[in-house]
Design an enzyme around this catalytic site. Structure first.
Site: not given
Ligand SMILES: [Zn+2]
Length: 402
Positions: A210, A294, A374
């Site tokens: 992340d 992501e 995170d």
């Protein structure tokens, strides 16, 4: 499975690899190269102009072949064009063709692209040599030197071949940086075997990554990749240099100098950033066999303007691009997941709650989880990716036998 990462728009071509080497042309060679660049730039603009007028006057679009066929005629009028290798000139025309292709493709997609534009001699900074052992050649180093690049009509250019070129070179792009350094990027077609030969030992470890606000990235293992200190320092240096540039009177010698300083800072930032990313990506690829990231990074950074924003922003997209490339090369799996809800969801029980950017700790009212924001996000990213490929992340204890 490693292709999953680059599913749609990639045409399945032979795998390619690009090598970048520094060139040290002599002063005389630099004059020639600069002259070639200037001629290519003029040709590019002329070809673009011709296309524009043809379209405006008779609604016809000229083809690359058509424009190339005009080159001999151009050389009659402008004998100085003869000093540039023909292929290099053809490539300048090809670039116009590509610019239009790109433009029309985007129009078709319903976007609003800018019409292909003329290039200034500052922006036109590279030339492509296409035929290996004809328009260019690579000579490996020996005891006396570190290698040579041979260019048609120019001869041997000093090059630092810091690693051997494996495979058959396809193209060589000679490029000038805004600070006047010269590089060549040699692109090589590699065979499948060579690609698989680079595979690393198998790793069964999986990780979710992340990208963060405070730190560069957070791993689902709980580790953190910190933002390097130079992010902030270089950001300040860049702001200072740009401020000085904008204050310098237009057209002055001083301004030209300040522009050079800005270019140097940009170059330094790019180098340091590339090094940082290369190192981090290498570490991750070596260690993990399965990497979840992501799919998109659109972050609202407005709330934290003091963070070295532009550098970090650019770094993330480069980080992901590099990670995908490296993973493919090394036979690792990268899965990209939809970033929606990865920060709102509890990674332990699946509970949802709003998580404004200011909240740094995920505190789950449902199961009592207490985790760095995170870190929680990276765990969700991993879980989602594993689910996407049909592997279960959360270990469900087996029911005791009755
Ligand atoms: Zn929970």
């Amino acid at each position: 499975m490693s292709n999953r990462a680059k599913a749609e728009p990639q045409q399945e071509a032979q795998p390619r690899k690009t090598y970048l080497f520094r060139l040290y042309p002599t002063r005389k060679q630099i004059t020639t190269l600069e002259q070639w660049l200037s001629l290519c730039c003029q040709l590019y603009n002329a070809a673009l102009d011709e296309r524009k007028s043809a379209y405006r006057m008779v609604g016809a679009s000229l083809s690359y072949e058509h424009q190339c066929a005009e080159l001999p005629g151009c050389k009659q009028v402008r004998p100085d064009l003869r000093e540039v290798p023909s292929q290099v000139l053809q490539d300048a025309v090809k670039r116009v063709d590509l610019a239009f292709d790109h433009f029309f493709r985007r129009v078709k997609l319903g976007q609003k692209p800018g019409y292909p534009r003329f290039k200034s001699r500052f922006r036109y900074d590279s030339m492509t040599f296409k035929q290996y052992q004809n328009s260019f050649d690579v000579i490996p180093g020996n005891k006396k030197n570190k290698g040579k690049l041979v260019l048609a009509k120019l001869g041997h250019v000093k090059m630092v071949l810091h690693r051997p070129v494996k495979g058959t070179p396809k193209t060589a792009i000679v490029k000038r940086t805004p600070t006047g350094k010269w590089f060549v990027s040699i692109s090589v077609e590699t065979t499948e075997e060579e690609v698989t030969g680079r595979h690393l030992p198998v790793s069964t470890e999986a990780v979710g990554i992340d990208v963060g606000l405070k730190s560069f990235a957070y791993l689902s293992t709980g580790e953190e990749i910190a933002n390097p200190r130079f992010f902030r320092r270089e950001e300040a240096a860049l702001a200072r240099a740009s401020r000085r540039l904008s204050r310098a009177p237009k057209g002055s010698k001083q301004r030209a100098h300040k522009r050079e300083v800005v270019a140097r800072v940009h170059e330094r930032i790019a180098n340091r950033r590339n090094n940082f990313i290369e190192q981090e990506v290498c570490k991750l690829i070596k260690r993990f066999g399965f990497l979840a990231v992501e799919a998109l990074v659109v972050r609202n950074m407005v709330k934290n303007p003091r963070l070295a924003k532009s550098i970090a922003d650019a770094s993330w997209s480069m980080f992901f691009a590099r990670l995908l490339d490296k993973a493919e090369e090394a036979g690792r799996d990268v899965v990209r997941v939809n970033p929606a809800y990865t920060s709102q969801t509890c990674s332990a029980c699946g509970h949802h709650q709003p998580m404004p950017l200011s909240v740094r700790i995920y505190e789950c009212p449902h199961c009592g989880l207490l985790l760095h924001r995170d870190h929680n996000g990276s765990k969700n990213i991993l879980a989602e990716a594993l689910q996407a490929v049909g592997r279960h992340s959360r270990v469900i204890p087996e029911a005791p036998a009755l």
